[in-house]
Design a protein around this motif. Structure first.
Motif, PDB file in Angstrom:
ATOM      1  N   ARG A   1     -33.101  23.474 -16.458  1.00 26.15           N
ATOM      2  CA  ARG A   1     -31.932  23.524 -17.344  1.00 26.15           C
ATOM      3  C   ARG A   1     -32.356  23.324 -18.805  1.00 26.15           C
ATOM      4  O   ARG A   1     -31.870  24.008 -19.704  1.00 26.15           O
ATOM      5  N   LEU A   2     -33.277  22.374 -19.028  1.00 23.26           N
ATOM      6  CA  LEU A   2     -33.773  22.125 -20.391  1.00 23.26           C
ATOM      7  C   LEU A   2     -34.437  23.372 -20.968  1.00 23.26           C
ATOM      8  O   LEU A   2     -34.224  23.723 -22.125  1.00 23.26           O
ATOM      9  N   PHE A   3     -35.226  24.041 -20.146  1.00 23.87           N
ATOM     10  CA  PHE A   3     -35.907  25.258 -20.612  1.00 23.87           C
ATOM     11  C   PHE A   3     -34.938  26.441 -20.709  1.00 23.87           C
ATOM     12  O   PHE A   3     -35.078  27.290 -21.581  1.00 23.87           O
ATOM     13  N   ALA A   4     -33.936  26.452 -19.818  1.00 20.08           N
ATOM     14  CA  ALA A   4     -32.955  27.553 -19.844  1.00 20.08           C
ATOM     15  C   ALA A   4     -32.196  27.570 -21.163  1.00 20.08           C
ATOM     16  O   ALA A   4     -32.000  28.627 -21.774  1.00 20.08           O
ATOM     17  N   VAL A   5     -31.751  26.418 -21.629  1.00 20.31           N
ATOM     18  CA  VAL A   5     -30.965  26.364 -22.865  1.00 20.31           C
ATOM     19  C   VAL A   5     -31.867  26.443 -24.091  1.00 20.31           C
ATOM     20  O   VAL A   5     -31.674  27.273 -24.979  1.00 20.31           O
TER      21      VAL A   5
ATOM     22  N   LEU B   1     -21.839  31.064 -32.427  1.00 26.02           N
ATOM     23  CA  LEU B   1     -21.846  31.250 -30.977  1.00 26.02           C
ATOM     24  C   LEU B   1     -21.885  29.870 -30.341  1.00 26.02           C
ATOM     25  O   LEU B   1     -22.733  29.045 -30.700  1.00 26.02           O
ATOM     26  N   ASP B   2     -20.961  29.596 -29.432  1.00 23.64           N
ATOM     27  CA  ASP B   2     -20.968  28.299 -28.769  1.00 23.64           C
ATOM     28  C   ASP B   2     -20.399  28.441 -27.366  1.00 23.64           C
ATOM     29  O   ASP B   2     -19.538  29.288 -27.131  1.00 23.64           O
ATOM     30  N   LEU B   3     -20.899  27.620 -26.464  1.00 24.21           N
ATOM     31  CA  LEU B   3     -20.423  27.621 -25.080  1.00 24.21           C
ATOM     32  C   LEU B   3     -18.921  27.335 -25.043  1.00 24.21           C
ATOM     33  O   LEU B   3     -18.190  27.872 -24.229  1.00 24.21           O
TER      34      LEU B   3
ATOM     35  N   ASP C   1     -22.474  31.850 -23.515  1.00 21.61           N
ATOM     36  CA  ASP C   1     -23.454  31.057 -22.768  1.00 21.61           C
ATOM     37  C   ASP C   1     -24.815  31.690 -23.035  1.00 21.61           C
ATOM     38  O   ASP C   1     -25.136  32.746 -22.475  1.00 21.61           O
ATOM     39  N   ILE C   2     -25.609  31.060 -23.901  1.00 21.88           N
ATOM     40  CA  ILE C   2     -26.868  31.702 -24.311  1.00 21.88           C
ATOM     41  C   ILE C   2     -27.884  31.811 -23.183  1.00 21.88           C
ATOM     42  O   ILE C   2     -28.842  32.572 -23.282  1.00 21.88           O
ATOM     43  N   THR C   3     -27.653  31.092 -22.073  1.00 23.61           N
ATOM     44  CA  THR C   3     -28.593  31.194 -20.955  1.00 23.61           C
ATOM     45  C   THR C   3     -28.350  32.458 -20.134  1.00 23.61           C
ATOM     46  O   THR C   3     -29.141  32.796 -19.260  1.00 23.61           O
ATOM     47  N   ASP C   4     -27.237  33.143 -20.443  1.00 28.73           N
ATOM     48  CA  ASP C   4     -26.848  34.329 -19.668  1.00 28.73           C
ATOM     49  C   ASP C   4     -26.933  35.584 -20.538  1.00 28.73           C
ATOM     50  O   ASP C   4     -26.221  35.709 -21.523  1.00 28.73           O
ATOM     51  N   GLU C   5     -27.812  36.500 -20.165  1.00 28.43           N
ATOM     52  CA  GLU C   5     -28.057  37.698 -20.995  1.00 28.43           C
ATOM     53  C   GLU C   5     -26.796  38.530 -21.230  1.00 28.43           C
ATOM     54  O   GLU C   5     -26.582  39.049 -22.319  1.00 28.43           O
ATOM     55  N   THR C   6     -25.978  38.660 -20.202  1.00 32.64           N
ATOM     56  CA  THR C   6     -24.754  39.461 -20.338  1.00 32.64           C
ATOM     57  C   THR C   6     -23.795  38.818 -21.313  1.00 32.64           C
ATOM     58  O   THR C   6     -23.171  39.488 -22.144  1.00 32.64           O
TER      59      THR C   6
ATOM     60  N   VAL D   1     -31.061  35.358 -27.331  1.00 35.92           N
ATOM     61  CA  VAL D   1     -30.380  35.708 -28.586  1.00 35.92           C
ATOM     62  C   VAL D   1     -31.346  36.415 -29.547  1.00 35.92           C
ATOM     63  O   VAL D   1     -31.017  37.448 -30.139  1.00 35.92           O
ATOM     64  N   THR D   2     -32.551  35.875 -29.668  1.00 33.44           N
ATOM     65  CA  THR D   2     -33.529  36.446 -30.607  1.00 33.44           C
ATOM     66  C   THR D   2     -33.935  37.860 -30.192  1.00 33.44           C
ATOM     67  O   THR D   2     -34.063  38.757 -31.029  1.00 33.44           O
ATOM     68  N   ARG D   3     -34.093  38.053 -28.888  1.00 35.37           N
ATOM     69  CA  ARG D   3     -34.519  39.373 -28.375  1.00 35.37           C
ATOM     70  C   ARG D   3     -33.477  40.439 -28.679  1.00 35.37           C
ATOM     71  O   ARG D   3     -33.799  41.595 -28.894  1.00 35.37           O
TER      72      ARG D   3
END
Length: 253
Positions: A111-115, A37-39, A65-70, A123-125
């Motif tokens: 942003r640091l915490f988002a990524v 998985l990659d942006l 985009d791992i910061t976006d749940e969808t 992803v883990t959830r």
């Protein structure tokens, strides 16, 4: 039980010189099927093609985009349809920032915490419930020596704080999911030669950094990928909640 009927998911493994791509190759060499998985979707597909060709396993690259749940939901739905069940997850995707604390903005901090943190959560959830249902899972978080020693390498306070959050995430998740057959560990690399550090590993700066490393060299991506692959083995089922340092002795605690 064999890993050849399972998939290992690696986030942020598109970069050619990164820990993620090296880990994808090493896991594939050990028999795992691989999902990257990659942006950058093109890089993800390129990495998957390279892994499949070199190792003779199934591999798929998905833009995410791992910061976006969808986006995470959609990317993992692709795996549900086309790959064996997920048996390992390597939360490798991350961003760094050297900005001093007195200059950092709220936006950069978020942003640091988002990524690094929320991305790993997203992803883990989504993946952990299936692992728990099947009674087997290996989750590895990529933290950093910066989290342990309080920065001072490349990352500033924001990066160190986010990477330290991953250590707490690892330990608590290991405790909670252990009874379900999952292990959760963290790897904390020191100075590794990748695209992120490449520019800094030159001339006097390199001499200065290496002077503080007992083994006398910077690390390479294989040093980290081998350890991650070891932690993902079925035989490593009694190792959980641990943080493994890969820093050549630069930080001993």
């Amino acid at each position: 039980m064999s890993v050849s009927d399972k998939t290992a998911v690696i986030t942020g493994a598109g970069s050619k010189r990164g820990i993620g791509r090296a880990t994808a190759h090493t896991l594939a060499a050990a028999g795992w099927n691989v999902a990257i998985l990659d942006l950058d979707e093109t890089s993800a597909k390129d990495a998957a093609h390279e892994v499949a060709e070199r190792n003779g396993v199934q591999a798929v690259g998905v833009g995410c985009d791992i910061t976006d749940e969808t986006s995470v939901q959609n990317a993992l739905a692709v795996l549900d349809d086309s790959m064996p069940p997920v048996g390992a997850l390597v939360n490798n995707a991350g961003i760094t920032s050297p900005t001093p604390f007195l200059e950092v903005t709220g936006e950069e901090w978020d942003r640091l915490f988002a990524v690094n943190v929320r991305g790993a959560f997203n992803v883990t959830r989504r993946i952990a419930p299936g692992m728990a249902e099947r009674g087997f899972g290996r989750i590895v978080f990529l933290s950093s020596v910066s989290a342990e020693r309080g920065g001072g390498v490349f990352g500033g306070v924001g990066y160190s704080a986010a990477k330290a959050a991953e250590l707490g995430f690892t330990r608590a998740l290991a405790r909670e999911l252990g009874p379900r057959g999952l292990t959760v560990n963290a790897v904390a690399p020191g100075l590794i030669d990748t695209d992120i550090t490449g520019g800094a590993l030159e001339g006097e700066r390199k001499t200065q950094l290496l002077a503080g490393i007992p083994v006398g060299r910077n690390g390479n991506v294989a040093d980290v990928a081998d350890l991650i692959t070891y932690l993902c083995r079925e035989e490593s089922g009694y190792i959980t909640g641990a943080t493994y340092d890969v820093n050549g002795g630069a930080h001993i605690h």
